[in-house]
Each structure stands twice: as C-alpha cells, then as structure tokens.
Write an enzyme that holds these catalytic residues in place. Structure first.
Site, PDB file in Angstrom:
ATOM      1  N   CYS A 181     -13.316  -8.547   9.376  1.00 19.49           N
ATOM      2  CA  CYS A 181     -14.609  -9.174   9.074  1.00 19.49           C
ATOM      3  C   CYS A 181     -15.048  -8.967   7.632  1.00 19.49           C
ATOM      4  O   CYS A 181     -16.016  -9.592   7.185  1.00 19.49           O
ATOM      5  CB  CYS A 181     -15.690  -8.642  10.013  1.00 19.49           C
ATOM      6  SG  CYS A 181     -16.024  -6.869   9.831  1.00 19.49           S
ATOM      7  N   CYS A 221     -12.828  -3.724   5.971  1.00 15.87           N
ATOM      8  CA  CYS A 221     -12.262  -4.212   7.230  1.00 15.87           C
ATOM      9  C   CYS A 221     -11.475  -5.487   6.959  1.00 15.87           C
ATOM     10  O   CYS A 221     -12.006  -6.450   6.376  1.00 15.87           O
ATOM     11  CB  CYS A 221     -13.366  -4.470   8.252  1.00 15.87           C
ATOM     12  SG  CYS A 221     -12.765  -5.133   9.827  1.00 15.87           S
ATOM     13  N   CYS A 256     -13.770  -0.255  12.615  1.00 18.04           N
ATOM     14  CA  CYS A 256     -14.856  -1.045  12.033  1.00 18.04           C
ATOM     15  C   CYS A 256     -16.063  -0.987  12.972  1.00 18.04           C
ATOM     16  O   CYS A 256     -15.952  -1.229  14.185  1.00 18.04           O
ATOM     17  CB  CYS A 256     -14.416  -2.494  11.822  1.00 18.04           C
ATOM     18  SG  CYS A 256     -15.694  -3.558  11.111  1.00 18.04           S
ATOM     19  N   ASP A 310       0.860  -1.184   0.000  1.00 21.31           N
ATOM     20  CA  ASP A 310       0.000   0.000   0.000  1.00 21.31           C
ATOM     21  C   ASP A 310       0.889   1.224   0.000  1.00 21.31           C
ATOM     22  O   ASP A 310       1.666   1.446   0.934  1.00 21.31           O
ATOM     23  CB  ASP A 310      -0.918   0.008   1.226  1.00 21.31           C
ATOM     24  CG  ASP A 310      -1.829   1.220   1.252  1.00 21.31           C
ATOM     25  OD1 ASP A 310      -2.799   1.244   0.471  1.00 21.31           O
ATOM     26  OD2 ASP A 310      -1.548   2.143   2.039  1.00 21.31           O
ATOM     27  N   ASP A 350      -3.412   2.524   6.616  1.00 24.00           N
ATOM     28  CA  ASP A 350      -2.527   1.945   5.605  1.00 24.00           C
ATOM     29  C   ASP A 350      -2.268   0.467   5.876  1.00 24.00           C
ATOM     30  O   ASP A 350      -2.174  -0.335   4.939  1.00 24.00           O
ATOM     31  CB  ASP A 350      -1.214   2.722   5.567  1.00 24.00           C
ATOM     32  CG  ASP A 350      -1.422   4.171   5.142  1.00 24.00           C
ATOM     33  OD1 ASP A 350      -2.414   4.439   4.435  1.00 24.00           O
ATOM     34  OD2 ASP A 350      -0.604   5.024   5.528  1.00 24.00           O
ATOM     35  N   GLU A 362      -1.689  -1.830  -6.192  1.00 31.63           N
ATOM     36  CA  GLU A 362      -2.932  -1.183  -6.612  1.00 31.63           C
ATOM     37  C   GLU A 362      -2.750  -0.488  -7.958  1.00 31.63           C
ATOM     38  O   GLU A 362      -1.659   0.000  -8.281  1.00 31.63           O
ATOM     39  CB  GLU A 362      -3.371  -0.150  -5.566  1.00 31.63           C
ATOM     40  CG  GLU A 362      -3.801  -0.743  -4.242  1.00 31.63           C
ATOM     41  CD  GLU A 362      -4.204   0.326  -3.259  1.00 31.63           C
ATOM     42  OE1 GLU A 362      -5.405   0.437  -2.957  1.00 31.63           O
ATOM     43  OE2 GLU A 362      -3.317   1.060  -2.780  1.00 31.63           O
TER      44      GLU A 362
END
Length: 496
Positions: A394, A391, A410, A242, A420, A338
């Site tokens: 979950c 998240c 979350c 990231d 990050d 990304e």
C-alpha cells in the site's frame, strides 16, 4: 648553462598518450597469474622497488620547496626572493629525475638495471597524487578530503609496475608473456582467451601492469576490445537488489519473481583455522624493526600458511561476487541498487566483520560497469530512501523499524512479508516511478531528510561536539582563520 643551450629553440611538447576507445570498442583488463623463476622474481621486485623509489623521490623533491619557503619566511626574506615552487607535472618530474639519476647516490649505482617504465610508473603516480590533493583542497574532487602525498613504505606498499612502451606481447604457445627488460615469463594459466581476440584483430594491448597480490605475481593487460553489445534475457524487466548479511542479496523483479542469494560467509568458515594459525605465528620469533630482529624460518613458514588461508578467502569471495553480478546484469535491462553508507556501517562493531566479508561496495561497482557492457541501465536509490520501512503493498511508511525485526508487518493493509523481500520489491518499483535523467532515484526535489528517519541500514553514528562547544576540534573562528592564512603562505598558488 651554455649560451647555445640557453638560446636553443624550445622543443614542442609531446602529446600525452591517451587510451580513448574507438567507436564500438571498450577498454578492459585481462589478468593472468605468473610463475616466474627465482631470477625473474628478483627482477620483478627490482622494477617494483624502482617505481616506489621514484615516487618517494618525486614527493620529497616537490615538498622540499614547500618546506624551504616556509623556513625562509621565518628569516624575514621577501616574497620575491623566496625559493621558486617546484612543478609536479609528469614532464617536469621526468626532466628533473633524468638530471639527478646520474649523480644522486640513491640511484646512480643501480638505476640502469631496470626499465625506464619502472621509474615512469612512480613519477606518474606522484604527479597524480599531487593533482588529486590540489583538486581535493580546491573542492573539485568528490569523496573524502585528501592529505598531502607521503612517501611509500617499503614494508607496506604493494609492489606494482606498469609498462606502456616496449615489447609487450603474448607468446604463441599461450603459456608465456613477454615484458620489457623482464623477458619471457611463464603464466600459471592459459592466455588463449586474449590470444584469440588479438589474432582475429578484435583486441589490442595498450599497457601491462605487474603486481604482487595475494601471494602471487599477476600481470594485467589493459586491452582495447571490440565488444558486441549483448542482449539481456529480459530487457523490459527491472530488478531490485537488496543487500544484507543473512542473505547476500534478495532480488525482486517487476514480474514478481523473488530470489534469495545465500551468503557464502567464506571468512566465517575459515575463522577457526585462522585463529589456530594466528596462535602458531604469535608463538614464533617474528620480526621487530625497533631492535632489528629478523624473523625465524619457523615464523616465515607459519605466516605463509596463515596468508594462504586469507588469500583463498579473498579469491572465493571475488569469484562468488562475479558470478552473482554477471547473472543479474545478463538477465535484466534495469538494475536498482541502494546507495549504502558502507563506511558508516563498518563502524558497527557487531556487524563490521560480516559486512566487510559480504563486499557491498564491490557488488555495486560490478553491477554498474557490467550493466553498461550489456546495454542495460543502473538506477541508484537515494541514501535516505526508506526501502525497508515502506510497505510494498500500500506504500505506507513506518516511523521506526529496528534492525532485529526481520518480518515487516504493515499496520494499514495487514501485509506480512520478509523484511528483505519487501525492500527488494520497493526498489524494483522505484525504477519506473522515480527515475531521473541522472540515473539517481529517490526524493530528488525535496530537501534531504534527517538521518533519524532514514533506513536503519544506512544510519551512521556521529560524534558529539558538546566538549568542544559545537565546533570541531574546539578551535574558535579567529584561530582557524589565522591557521589557514599561515598554511596558504607555505603552499603553491594552485592549492589556495
């Protein structure tokens, strides 16, 4: 044309030399800084200027037929009597240039002073430019739409020249290189790394390119190298990378290890010095092309001092990015990055300088080709994949997450984690969940989501078209059709 020449049998067209590596070999570049003397530097500039002049001649020669046909159509000349289209293939440009270089006053007095490779460099670049323009116009080239090739400016073009034939070698003393017509030039650093490969037969020089970059003359050898595929340290592990501004990169692997790579911020550190040197340059008598004013010696010295700081920042940035990408690609078998909209991110005036200093696009480029060298794979997450808003515990996705919120909280599982780090964990998990045969991960089957629900880092601003009635430029469809028809009449069939 004489009768003998007219009826002479056509010579078979020579096959173009292609650099396709043999099995087990890869093509890579070795770059060395040069220390030429004053005579050699003058010869280097002459060769690079010859390449630029040949490029400008080719562009003007091809586009002259376009303008001539457009003018003849206004005179009412029929389509069969119009001037023929001039081809832009490299053999055609070579043949035409060899004919005019003896009589054209732009080349007749000095063309023989440089190697033929200098002119071939400009002609090859012109042929590639016209090919790219044709492919872009016909929708066969990815990326932004390209315009018609234009002449290169003497003051803005970067001096460069490529050699593919002739004497190209490294000297045994490992401190000199020999190039066609330029002779033997001393290198600023030792060439032993490439010399050893050539000596044991595991490397072969294909071409050499000289260019003036960052205040130095550099020579880059395109080499076919026998490269043994190295084994990465952890071939079964995946890592998510990231990229950011506060931290240059946050990496999270599938084994749970987290690393924060600090952002060196080389440009910010040198910004105070650059401001002081820029003020000094502005107070000197600089060049003015409108009035023909030449810069003073004090301006040249001040400008050279400022450029040295810029060059040092660029070198430090390149060194830091290479060390980062080499460490990542030599350790993990799968690297997930990304697909950032860097061009759109640079439109943010508050973050543009820091984003440009970080070099997001260069990091992805280096990760891609270095992973191939190490027999690893690179997975590219979709541009609208919400890595920061998902998240990692979950899988719940937030509707909004402003950029100034640096801690992810979350609401479903009460997970509190750095923003990050959360994004890096999601990218690492994406390697095993959503990898397709194309190497692109994300929502492959679903339609592309709207930019409004996308990650904040990849959101690009769009211009409003209210003033134009929803049409770009305010041109009604009938006018666009007429404009397109007129343009097709003045362009070769290959561009229609």
């Amino acid at each position: 044309m004489s009768e003998t020449a007219e009826h002479a049998p056509e010579k078979p067209e020579k096959k173009r030399r292609t650099f396709e590596p043999q099995p087990g070999f890869v093509v890579q570049a070795y770059r060395f800084a040069l220390d030429p003397n004053s005579i050699q530097e003058q010869a280097l500039r002459s060769h690079c200027g010859a390449a630029r002049a040949a490029f400008n001649w080719a562009v003007s020669w091809v586009r002259a037929s376009w303008s001539q046909r457009a003018a003849e159509q206004t005179y009412g000349i029929g389509a069969d009597e119009l001037t023929e289209w001039r081809p832009w293939s490299l053999p055609s440009l070579r043949k035409a240039f060899n004919t005019v270089k003896h009589t054209d006053p732009r080349f007749a007095d000095w063309w023989s002073e440089n190697s033929k490779e200098a002119y071939n460099t400009g002609l090859a670049d012109a042929a590639a430019a016209f090919d790219n323009y044709a492919k872009s116009k016909n929708g066969k080239r990815a990326g932004r739409r390209m315009g018609k090739p234009r002449r290169k400016s003497k003051h803005k073009a970067r001096p460069a020249c490529r050699f593919t034939t002739g004497t190209i070698r490294l000297e045994p003393d490992r401190r000199h290189v020999t190039l066609p017509r330029l002779g033997t030039i001393r290198t600023h650093e030792s060439t032993r790394k490439l010399q050893r490969r050539i000596g044991n037969g595991s490397a072969r020089i294909l071409s050499a390119t000289v260019r003036h970059e960052r205040g130095r003359w550099l020579v880059s050898f395109q080499v076919e190298v026998k490269r043994e595929t190295p084994r990465v340290t952890r071939p079964d592990a995946a890592v998510g990378v990231d990229l950011g501004v506060k931290h240059l990169a946050v990496t999270a692997d599938s084994l749970g290890e987290i690393r924060y790579e600090p952002n060196p911020a080389h440009y910010d550190i040198a910004l105070k010095t650059l401001k002081r040197l820029s003020r000094r340059v502005s107070r000197r008598q600089g060049p003015d092309r409108r009035t023909g004013q030449a810069p003073s010696k004090r301006w040249r010295r001040a400008n050279e001092q400022r450029n040295k700081v810029h060059h040092r920042v660029a070198n430090l940035r390149a060194d830091a990015l290479h060390k980062l990408t080499t460490r990542i690609t030599s350790e993990y078998g799968t690297v997930v990055v990304e697909d950032l909209n860097v061009a759109g991110m640079l439109k943010n005036r508050r973050l543009a300088r820091k984003i440009a200093d970080a070099g997001f696009g260069e990091i992805r480029r280096q990760l891609t080709y270095k992973s191939g060298w190490n027999n690893a794979r690179t997975v590219v997450a979709g541009r609208w994949f919400p890595s920061s808003k998902t998240c990692s515990g979950c899988g719940a996705v937030k509707a909004k997450l402003p950029l100034h919120v640096r801690v992810f909280t979350c609401g479903a599982c009460d997970l509190v984690i750095d923003r990050d780090e959360n994004a890096a964990r999601n990218l690492a998990a994406l390697a095993a969940d959503r990898t397709t045969g194309t190497g692109v991960a994300g929502d492959q089957g679903a339609p592309a989501p709207k930019p409004r629900g996308a990650d904040q880092k990849t959101r690009a601003t769009t211009r409003s078209h209210k003033a134009t009635g929803g049409r770009a430029g305010g041109v009604i469809p009938q006018q666009r059709k007429e404009t397109r028809d007129r343009q097709q009449d003045t362009e070769p069939p290959t561009l229609r």
